[in-house]
Design a protein around this motif. Structure first.
Motif, PDB file in Angstrom:
ATOM      1  N   ASP A   3     -12.922   4.467   4.903  1.00 48.04           N
ATOM      2  CA  ASP A   3     -13.422   4.721   3.555  1.00 48.04           C
ATOM      3  C   ASP A   3     -13.773   6.192   3.402  1.00 48.04           C
ATOM      4  O   ASP A   3     -14.409   6.787   4.277  1.00 48.04           O
ATOM      5  N   ASP A   4     -13.362   6.761   2.292  1.00 44.08           N
ATOM      6  CA  ASP A   4     -13.649   8.170   2.005  1.00 44.08           C
ATOM      7  C   ASP A   4     -14.898   8.244   1.126  1.00 44.08           C
ATOM      8  O   ASP A   4     -14.811   8.199  -0.097  1.00 44.08           O
ATOM      9  N   HIS A   5     -16.043   8.331   1.751  1.00 42.70           N
ATOM     10  CA  HIS A   5     -17.304   8.393   1.019  1.00 42.70           C
ATOM     11  C   HIS A   5     -17.538   9.777   0.431  1.00 42.70           C
ATOM     12  O   HIS A   5     -18.349   9.942  -0.478  1.00 42.70           O
ATOM     13  N   ILE A   6     -16.859  10.763   0.942  1.00 41.57           N
ATOM     14  CA  ILE A   6     -17.007  12.134   0.431  1.00 41.57           C
ATOM     15  C   ILE A   6     -16.174  12.326  -0.830  1.00 41.57           C
ATOM     16  O   ILE A   6     -16.508  13.129  -1.671  1.00 41.57           O
ATOM     17  N   ARG A   7     -15.099  11.574  -0.979  1.00 38.09           N
ATOM     18  CA  ARG A   7     -14.174  11.643  -2.123  1.00 38.09           C
ATOM     19  C   ARG A   7     -13.485  13.005  -2.193  1.00 38.09           C
ATOM     20  O   ARG A   7     -13.599  13.751  -3.155  1.00 38.09           O
ATOM     21  N   TYR A   8     -12.722  13.276  -1.142  1.00 30.83           N
ATOM     22  CA  TYR A   8     -11.962  14.523  -1.079  1.00 30.83           C
ATOM     23  C   TYR A   8     -10.973  14.640  -2.235  1.00 30.83           C
ATOM     24  O   TYR A   8     -10.701  15.736  -2.706  1.00 30.83           O
TER      25      TYR A   8
END
Length: 176
Positions: A3-8
Motif C-alpha cells: 500500500d502506498d500511504h505516501i501517495r507518490y
C-alpha cells in the motif's frame, strides 16, 4: 504490491503541475520566448472551469486551447489560470484550474505532460482505465511530430488570415 500511504502518484502530479504553473507564470510576465507555444487540454466540466455556454455546448467534455499568437490577459494563480482567446472572431475569457488540465504540450521542443484528472463518478470511464495515470514528460515519435507540425501550421495560417485561435484535440498526439 504494498500500500502506498505516501501517495507518490499524487505528489508527482502536483510537482508536474508546478512545472506548468511556473512556465505559464513566466509567460504571463514576459511573453512567449522564441518559438515556444502551448497546447493545453482540459476538462470543460471539471469543478472551477469557467467558459462561456457557447464553448461548453461545443466542447461538452474537453477542449484544447492554443497559446501562441493571439491571447491576452494571461493571469496565473496558485490554483489555475485565466486567459483571453478568440474563437471564430469572438473574444472569450477562460478560467481553468490546474486540476482540470489533462495535457500540456509545447511542440517547439516536443515536451508533453499528461495528467490524471478526477471526474464525477457518473462521468467516470470503465473500471479498467480508472487506475491513476502517472504523469510524465513524453518524447514525441516522428509521426506524432509531423501531426503536431501540421496542426501548428494550420494554427499559424488561421492566425495570419485573422481567423483567431483554432481548437484542436491532443488525441492526435497521444500514443495509440
Amino acid at each position: 504490491m504494498a500500500d502506498d500511504h505516501i501517495r507518490y502518484d499524487i505528489l508527482a502530479q502536483e510537482a508536474l503541475r508546478g512545472v506548468m504553473r511556473k512556465v505559464l507564470a513566466e509567460v504571463a510576465r514576459t511573453g512567449l520566448p522564441g518559438n515556444h507555444h502551448f497546447f493545453i487540454t482540459f476538462l470543460t466540466g471539471a469543478p472551477g472551469v469557467r467558459i462561456s455556454s457557447r464553448l461548453r455546448e461545443r466542447y461538452p467534455d474537453q477542449m484544447t486551447i492554443v497559446v501562441q499568437f493571439q491571447y491576452w490577459d494571461l493571469k496565473v494563480s496558485d490554483t489555475g489560470f485565466e486567459i483571453g482567446l478568440s474563437f471564430s472572431d469572438i473574444p472569450e475569457k477562460l478560467e481553468i484550474p490546474f486540476s482540470a488540465v489533462r495535457g500540456f504540450y509545447d511542440p517547439s521542443v516536443n515536451f508533453e505532460l499528461e495528467f490524471d484528472v478526477k471526474t464525477e463518478p457518473a462521468a467516470a470511464e470503465p473500471a479498467e482505465s480508472q487506475e491513476p495515470a502517472t504523469p510524465r514528460a513524453v518524447e514525441k515519435k516522428p509521426e506524432r511530430r509531423k501531426k503536431a507540425a501540421e496542426s501548428e501550421k494550420k494554427t499559424e495560417d488561421d492566425t495570419a488570415t485573422g481567423k483567431g485561435a483554432d481548437v484542436v484535440s491532443l488525441d492526435a498526439f497521444r500514443k495509440k
